[in-house]
Design an enzyme around this catalytic site. Sequence first.
Site, short mmCIF file in Angstrom:
data_model
loop_
_atom_site.label_atom_id
_atom_site.label_comp_id
_atom_site.label_asym_id
_atom_site.label_seq_id
_atom_site.Cartn_x
_atom_site.Cartn_y
_atom_site.Cartn_z
N ASP A 101 0.86 -1.19 0.00
CA ASP A 101 0.00 0.00 0.00
C ASP A 101 0.89 1.24 0.00
O ASP A 101 2.08 1.17 0.34
CB ASP A 101 -0.92 0.03 1.23
N SER A 102 0.30 2.36 -0.35
CA SER A 102 1.03 3.63 -0.32
C SER A 102 1.39 4.01 1.12
O SER A 102 2.28 4.82 1.34
CB SER A 102 0.18 4.73 -0.94
N CYS B 35 -4.12 -1.47 -2.40
CA CYS B 35 -4.29 -0.03 -2.57
C CYS B 35 -5.10 0.18 -3.84
O CYS B 35 -4.69 -0.29 -4.91
CB CYS B 35 -2.91 0.61 -2.71
N GLU C 289 -4.07 9.50 7.75
CA GLU C 289 -2.62 9.35 7.91
C GLU C 289 -2.09 10.23 9.04
O GLU C 289 -1.08 9.92 9.66
CB GLU C 289 -1.89 9.69 6.60
N CYS D 20 -11.22 2.68 -0.94
CA CYS D 20 -9.87 3.08 -0.56
C CYS D 20 -9.58 2.34 0.72
O CYS D 20 -10.41 2.31 1.64
CB CYS D 20 -9.79 4.59 -0.32
N HIS E 34 -7.81 2.88 3.13
CA HIS E 34 -7.73 3.68 4.37
C HIS E 34 -9.10 3.90 5.02
O HIS E 34 -9.18 4.12 6.22
CB HIS E 34 -7.16 5.08 4.06
N1 DGL Z 1 -4.96 3.36 0.40
C1 DGL Z 1 -4.92 3.84 -0.95
C2 DGL Z 1 -6.15 3.41 -1.72
O1 DGL Z 1 -6.73 2.43 -1.43
C3 DGL Z 1 -4.76 5.30 -1.19
C4 DGL Z 1 -4.09 6.17 -0.27
C5 DGL Z 1 -3.31 7.24 -0.97
O2 DGL Z 1 -3.88 8.23 -1.48
O3 DGL Z 1 -2.10 7.05 -0.98
O4 DGL Z 1 -6.53 4.05 -2.65
#
Ligand code: DGL
Length: 278
Positions: A11-12, A74, A160, A194, A196
């Site tokens: 993931d990012s 991600c 974050e 997403c 997150h």
């Molecule tokens: N967790 C990532 C996703 O599912 C995105 C987070 C980011 O913008 O880096 O899209």
Amino acid sequence: MQQKGAIGIFDSGYGGLTILKEIVNILPQYNYIYLGDNARTPYGSRSFETVYHYTWEAIQWFFNQGCSLVILACNTASAKALRTIQQKNLPLLNDPFKRVLGVIRPTAEVIDNFTHSKHIGILGTTGTVQSNSYILEIEKFFPNIKVFQQACPLWVPLIENNEHNSKGADFFVKKYIHQLLEQNANIDTFLLACTHYPLLIEKIKEYTPADIKIVTQGNIVAESLKDYLKRHPEIESLCIKQGKINFYTTDNAEQFNKQAIIFWGNNIQSQQVNISTL
Ligand code: DGL
């Protein structure tokens, strides 16, 4: 003889931990390597070129750790980089035992189970929404489903920075949900597209009408991985089964350990790595 390795989860930043948690729940026997590209997060606001470049660097790092299978946990990386990597980069490796999977296709495959009205709302990063990946993937499986999308560019930074439970977060949660609901009155399902966003679910519920279902991806991706491993014994046999998880971050490990607890629930001991191929 092929080298055996862990299953790679990328993931990012921290969001992929919400996916890994569900995967470990139903597939605890495997070894996993988690990598968060925290030094370069967020990906959601970056160009196709940049997300592709960062993601491919990460995948090469996983392959160098001995992984045969890497899951892009991600949506942004899945939306912007996966297709190019599967079609362009992997064939050049000439190694049929290196595979990369994403989170969008498995979600699209089952989304019909959640909606009665066949109108669904996607909440995702700007990158995921701009790619139209969900519209295109869902159309392949369920052409009768109407898909509406809303970019939520402030949600990942709030999470974050551990501000997702603060009063200030309410404004942006409410704002994006209203913008999505305004697009169509028949939406009966929200997909948190997403990795997150499960961290924001309590606030999202607060501003979502009670008759709308909120779908998260962790369990969907975990079930899909289980099925994939069953269908691909040649890959499954290359996955080490000792039940170990190693965590890596491209930024400061102490910071990762501290912040990761809110996603993972338990203490994490991570290591910092440099994945840049430049
Ligand atoms: N967790 C990532 C996703 O599912 C995105 C987070 C980011 O913008 O880096 O899209």
